[in-house]
Scaffold this motif. Structure first.
Motif, PDB file in Angstrom:
ATOM      1  N   VAL A 160      10.477   6.166  85.866  1.00  6.62           N
ATOM      2  CA  VAL A 160       9.322   7.055  86.039  1.00  6.62           C
ATOM      3  C   VAL A 160       9.556   8.180  87.036  1.00  6.62           C
ATOM      4  CG1 VAL A 160       7.755   5.173  85.459  1.00  6.62           C
ATOM      5  CG2 VAL A 160       8.271   5.631  87.863  1.00  6.62           C
ATOM      6  N   GLY A 161      10.705   8.226  87.707  1.00  2.00           N
ATOM      7  CA  GLY A 161      10.904   9.221  88.752  1.00  2.00           C
ATOM      8  C   GLY A 161      10.405   8.697  90.088  1.00  2.00           C
ATOM      9  N   PHE A 162      10.355   9.583  91.091  1.00  2.00           N
ATOM     10  CA  PHE A 162       9.996   9.092  92.424  1.00  2.00           C
ATOM     11  C   PHE A 162       8.884   9.901  93.074  1.00  2.00           C
ATOM     12  CE2 PHE A 162      13.718  11.823  92.614  1.00  2.00           C
ATOM     13  CZ  PHE A 162      13.463  12.702  93.651  1.00  2.00           C
ATOM     14  N   ARG A 194       6.428  24.835  98.315  1.00  2.00           N
ATOM     15  CA  ARG A 194       7.120  25.192  97.072  1.00  2.00           C
ATOM     16  C   ARG A 194       6.509  26.437  96.436  1.00  2.00           C
ATOM     17  NH1 ARG A 194       6.553  20.681  92.700  1.00  2.00           N
ATOM     18  NH2 ARG A 194       4.431  21.484  92.829  1.00  2.00           N
ATOM     19  N   ASP A 195       5.206  26.628  96.606  1.00  5.46           N
ATOM     20  CA  ASP A 195       4.529  27.783  96.020  1.00  5.46           C
ATOM     21  C   ASP A 195       4.682  29.046  96.855  1.00  5.46           C
ATOM     22  OD1 ASP A 195       3.671  26.157  93.965  1.00  5.46           O
ATOM     23  OD2 ASP A 195       1.744  25.692  94.915  1.00  5.46           O
ATOM     24  N   ASP A 254      14.365  14.472 103.767  1.00  7.34           N
ATOM     25  CA  ASP A 254      15.265  14.338 102.620  1.00  7.34           C
ATOM     26  C   ASP A 254      14.500  13.905 101.373  1.00  7.34           C
ATOM     27  OD1 ASP A 254      18.125  14.137 101.572  1.00  7.34           O
ATOM     28  OD2 ASP A 254      17.384  12.122 101.161  1.00  7.34           O
ATOM     29  N   TYR A 255      13.573  12.967 101.535  1.00  7.07           N
ATOM     30  CA  TYR A 255      12.799  12.497 100.378  1.00  7.07           C
ATOM     31  C   TYR A 255      11.975  13.625  99.769  1.00  7.07           C
ATOM     32  CZ  TYR A 255       8.967  10.381  97.789  1.00  7.07           C
ATOM     33  OH  TYR A 255       8.040  10.090  96.818  1.00  7.07           O
ATOM     34  N   PRO A 262      14.320  19.945  93.779  1.00 10.13           N
ATOM     35  CA  PRO A 262      15.493  19.257  93.214  1.00 10.13           C
ATOM     36  C   PRO A 262      16.688  20.177  93.015  1.00 10.13           C
ATOM     37  CG  PRO A 262      13.798  19.582  91.541  1.00 10.13           C
ATOM     38  CD  PRO A 262      13.177  19.938  92.859  1.00 10.13           C
ATOM     39  N   ALA A 263      16.445  21.478  92.853  1.00  7.47           N
ATOM     40  CA  ALA A 263      17.547  22.422  92.658  1.00  7.47           C
ATOM     41  C   ALA A 263      18.033  23.023  93.969  1.00  7.47           C
ATOM     42  CB  ALA A 263      17.117  23.542  91.708  1.00  7.47           C
TER      43      ALA A 263
END
Length: 605
Positions: free
Chosen positions: A73-75, A362-363, A388-389, A396-397
């Motif tokens: 399911v991802g994290f 992120r935005d 890090d998490y 992710p990139a």
């Protein structure tokens, strides 16, 4: 009775949906805390690595289960917490079957609702930790043990032994819970003592590898545990039970009175042995944990979670002897605990930095941005594994370049600090040549952007201001690629200015959108100055009021034409005397004393 049998599956399904909704609606409400992030972060590896990274005081089963769940399911925090929600639902079903086994349908339904709705158990269901899984196994062992009393079989015995072992492989304090469940089952039927010893022995054999690896922890537990605030016996036990019930004084008082009255009314009725055992389970268990705390250090709501299981069973068994209306009212009162309400402040120490911080970041982040962490906040809100998490999750990139100190040429710097306790030298390096801009988070862990101009040197207008460049904006950040717009769309530009010395007069500023020399749109007038920092007044819009040593930022909005075909437009700038329109000269201007800023593509048919 026949009518009830027809609606029972629907009723059980509705109650389970309510329990699921009560947990799922809280998944984002409950703030993440460091141990929860650490649990997820520990799963970023192979099976061998997860086993090697398992904390010294935890068994490996939950971490392996969490790692397997992450592969599917991802994290994201929400989906990682869903594993505990599903364990919580299964535990509710097992408690329904256990209470129904000894108290009938009414006891089963109340037991299921109590398991699903008690605030502390509900809080365990929305944490990516092993508590909900361990509690599920205890409810399973209880149900299977009660079934074994009525229908002993080798298959059931094997399932019970495996369930006992799995609970301990999930959470070490579950070993105490297994002992309490065993005592409860044997207390109600001494004739199975011999068989139960064999079952327990089989479980012990299964846990020998774990016992060997954790022997030092078990042997020194009493000296390693942090000392909890010591209350008197009554106060300590009351505080523990109140913690399970939700800490609300009125609610705890109502439930305490209800439990006492209910037990008093039915203690002489048939089947009282089950109730007496349940009372000893949670009442005697809480007292025992209090008295043994100097040795075991387990007088804590998480370590003694099984005390809550006995409390749930007591509520269910009281419901067995209630008439339909009182039982319905008890169930309704329990169900109100599933209504949306905050659990985070009651049970968890939240992080100062949360997922929404990185969603917001992120935005707003742009290519080339750098990130600086003040040394004084590394332990409070930016421990390495937490950073890090969240970076793995939301970037992710890549794109987050953290450094110890920014260089002068780095234009945009994100600085995380405690506003009341900053490293003075680092703060000076971050703010030098940059303007404080937007921010997010509490003052103790404030993430703020400091922006410098596109061109630190700039272009000096004759006897006027110094121009430091333009940004074509895309929402809250600069355009990442070549600017392009559709027909009639607005285009927002940000102009950076300064003055080398105070000016003795005011000037107007013009921005012009041209296509092949033809004027499409323009904005003329005094500077339209903004403040990049939230909740601060705008600087003056008269150039004569500007002061040296700081930057001034203005924003202007122009509009693309209804062109009917794709084309390219040019953005130009002029500074002029407002009285007669005389334009000031500057390096790089064309013959009309216009300074080229940017070209903007218009896409149309």
């Amino acid at each position: 009775m026949a009518d009830f049998r027809r609606v029972k599956p629907l009723l059980v399904s509705v109650l389970l949906l309510m329990i699921a909704a009560g947990a799922i609606l809280r998944l984002n409400d409950v703030r993440m805390f460091p141990d929860e992030i650490w649990s997820i972060w520990q799963t970023f590896g192979t099976v061998e690595q997860v086993l090697a990274w398992t904390p010294y005081d935890w068994p490996p089963l939950h971490y392996l289960t969490l790692a397997a769940w992450r592969e599917f399911v991802g994290f994201d925090p929400l989906v990682m917490r869903l594993l505990s929600v599903f364990a919580h639902l299964l535990g509710s079903v097992f408690m329904y079957r256990a209470a129904r086994q000894i108290g009938g349908e009414r006891a089963g339904l109340l037991g299921m609702v109590a398991y699903g709705a008690l605030p502390f158990n509900l809080s365990l269901s929305v944490q990516a930790r092993g508590y909900a899984l361990a509690h599920m196994f205890i409810a399973l062992i209880l149900w299977l043990g009660l079934r074994y009393l009525h229908r002993p079989s080798l298959r059931l015995a094997i399932c019970i032994a495996v369930g006992m072992a799995l609970s301990v492989y999930t959470y070490l304090p579950a070993a105490l819970a297994v002992g309490v469940v065993s005592a409860y089952v044997v207390f109600n039927r001494f004739t199975i003592l011999r068989q139960w010893i064999v079952i327990t022995a089989a479980a012990v054999v299964l846990t020998i590898p774990l016992a060997i690896s954790k022997f030092e922890i078990v042997a020194t537990r009493g000296t390693n545990v942090e000392t909890f605030a010591r209350l008197d016996l009554l106060g300590g036990v009351g505080a523990l039970i109140g913690h399970y019930l939700g800490r609300d004084a009125l609610f705890v008082a109502v439930w305490s009175i209800g439990l006492i009255v209910g037990c008093g009314l039915i203690i002489r009725r048939p089947g009282r042995r089950w109730l007496i055992g349940a009372l000893l389970w949670w009442g005697g268990g809480a007292i025992a944990m209090y008295l043994l705390n100097p040795v075991l250090g387990f007088f804590h709501s998480h370590y003694a979670f099984w005390v809550m299981t006995g409390l749930i069973l007591t509520i269910a068994l009281i419901g067995r002897h209630l008439r339909r209306l009182p039982a319905f009212l008890v169930g309704l009162l329990l169900s109100t605990l599933l209504l949306p309400q905050s659990l985070s402040e009651k049970y968890l120490p939240p992080l100062l930095i949360q997922p929404e911080t990185f969603v917001w970041l992120r935005d707003h982040v742009q290519p080339g941005d750098v990130f600086v962490l003040d040394p004084d906040v590394r332990e409070t809100c930016h421990e390495g594994y937490i950073w890090d998490y969240f970076v793995r999750l939301y970037f992710p990139a890549g794109g987050l370049d953290a450094m110890q100190q920014p260089a002068d040429e780095q234009r945009r710097v994100w600085y995380t600090s405690d506003t009341s306790n900053r490293d003075a030298n680092l703060a000076a390096a971050v703010t030098a040549g940059r303007v404080p801009s937007r921010f997010f988070g509490p003052p103790e862990c404030l993430l703020r952007l400091y922006e410098g101009p596109p061109d630190p040197v700039g272009v000096q207008f004759e006897a006027g201001p110094r121009f430091h460049g333009v940004e074509v904006m895309d929402g809250a950040r600069g355009w990442a690629g070549l600017p392009v717009r559709r027909e009639s769309e607005p285009i927002r530009v940000r102009l950076w200015w300064s003055v080398d010395a105070p000016l003795n007069r005011d000037y107007s500023i013009g921005t012009y959108l041209l296509r092949n020399g033809q004027l499409i749109d323009q904005v003329d007038g005094p500077p339209q100055v903004i403040n990049l920092e939230y909740l601060q007044p705008d600087p003056p819009d008269q150039l004569s009021a500007w002061q040296p040593g700081r930057y001034y930022v203005e924003e202007r909005v122009l509009h693309m034409p209804q062109a009917g075909a794709s084309t390219r437009l040019d953005l130009w700038l002029a500074v002029y005397r407002w009285e007669d329109g005389t334009r000031l000269a500057a390096a790089g201007m064309n013959s009309d004393r216009l300074l080229w800023l940017a070209d903007i593509d218009l896409k149309a048919w």
